[in-house]
Scaffold this active site. Structure first.
Site, mmCIF file in Angstrom:
data_model
loop_
_atom_site.group_PDB
_atom_site.id
_atom_site.type_symbol
_atom_site.label_atom_id
_atom_site.label_comp_id
_atom_site.label_asym_id
_atom_site.label_seq_id
_atom_site.Cartn_x
_atom_site.Cartn_y
_atom_site.Cartn_z
ATOM 1 N N LYS A 76 0.834 -1.196 0.000
ATOM 2 C CA LYS A 76 0.000 0.000 0.000
ATOM 3 C C LYS A 76 0.872 1.250 0.000
ATOM 4 O O LYS A 76 1.954 1.264 0.606
ATOM 5 C CB LYS A 76 -0.912 0.021 1.234
ATOM 6 C CG LYS A 76 -1.642 -1.280 1.496
ATOM 7 C CD LYS A 76 -2.474 -1.229 2.766
ATOM 8 C CE LYS A 76 -2.881 -2.604 3.209
ATOM 9 N NZ LYS A 76 -1.797 -3.366 3.830
ATOM 10 N N HIS A 109 -3.451 3.754 0.555
ATOM 11 C CA HIS A 109 -3.672 3.304 1.933
ATOM 12 C C HIS A 109 -4.800 4.072 2.628
ATOM 13 O O HIS A 109 -5.594 3.484 3.363
ATOM 14 C CB HIS A 109 -2.365 3.433 2.727
ATOM 15 C CG HIS A 109 -2.278 2.497 3.887
ATOM 16 N ND1 HIS A 109 -1.074 2.053 4.388
ATOM 17 C CD2 HIS A 109 -3.219 1.905 4.654
ATOM 18 C CE1 HIS A 109 -1.288 1.238 5.409
ATOM 19 N NE2 HIS A 109 -2.591 1.132 5.581
#
Length: 275
Positions: A76, A109
């Protein structure tokens, strides 16, 4: 060894529904615990730039003896890399860290609503996706209004949305939006950092089926269709978290667990968190 069911993402890529999470696992422990997970039978490993352990995840995958195509690896984007060029450079650093030819999934993220433009960030991920260096792209912690804005300004629909989900935060609205738009839901903090494990309803069900409350909770996730990746650093718990395929919960059990919802988060609120 039981076969973990796979979910087919909206671009045809298959992801194992049960994976191994590495959040809060120190880098010095990550290689060993990830190898233990792979030896147990996990074929899906979840990491992130923020976790600081991508290098060790890559080492474990390379040293496992498994074919690269048999292990699904997710990372991420860090919150300080939301500008278009920054995102491209950050992905390059991830690839250097993991030492793999490609990633299976790369996510934004956090939406960071007051910090940059996640639509521009997504366009960088679309470029990475077109390059073939990642098999699928998605988001994490996105609410429906974030996703609407993203869908309006982009061409690739996210393959997954990774959000906090557990019996005290069932996320029915977000999960329904994801399903309506062909986005798979991944559940982080699946046992609410242990807060659900003493719940009387889960305890009753666990006693009846002869499993732990953690196993019952993880089975609930699987039967609801979510992708889940519990984290542990102990071999016994890693193995227990994988031992989910010799029992089933009834529809009544699922309903009873669904009813535990309190809209109670263990992590940040995506509408307020800005990294």
């Amino acid at each position: 060894m039981p076969s973990v069911p796979a979910i087919t993402l909206n671009n045809g890529v298959e992801i194992p529904q049960l994976g191994f999470g590495t959040f809060q696992i120190p880098p010095e422990d990550t290689r060993e615990t990830t190898l233990a997970a792979l030896e147990t039978g996990y074929r899906h490993i979840d990491t992130a730039q923020m976790y600081g352990n991508e290098r060790e995840v890559g080492q474990a995958v390379r040293e496992s003896g498994l074919d690269r195509a048999d292990v699904f690896v997710t990372s991420k984007l860090n919150n300080d890399a939301h500008a278009y060029d920054d995102a491209l450079q950050a992905f390059g650093r991830t690839m250097d860290q993991v030492g793999l030819d490609y990633l299976d999934l790369f996510l934004i993220h956090w939406p960071l609503p007051d910090k940059g433009d996640f639509v521009e960030t997504w366009k960088a991920l679309e470029e990475i996706y077109r390059s073939g260096r990642v098999k699928a792209i998605g988001v994490s912690n996105f609410q429906p209004h974030h996703l609407r804005r993203l869908l309006d300004g982009s061409t690739v629909v996210p393959a997954v949305n990774q959000i906090e989900v557990h019996p005290y935060l069932t996320q029915d609205t977000v999960r329904a939006f994801d399903a309506e738009h062909g986005i798979a839901t991944e559940a982080w903090s699946p046992i609410a950092q242990g807060k659900v494990l003493d719940d009387p309803a889960l305890t009753r069900i666990a006693e009846r089926v002869g499993k732990s409350t953690a196993q019952v909770t993880l089975r609930w996730h699987l039967q609801r269709g979510d992708i889940v990746f519990p984290k542990s650093v102990t071999l016994r718990r890693i193995q227990q978290n994988f031992d989910l395929f010799d029992f089933e919960l009834t529809e009544g059990d699922i309903g009873e667990i669904n009813a535990l919802n309190r809209d109670e988060r263990t992590g940040f609120d995506p509408d307020r968190f800005n990294g």
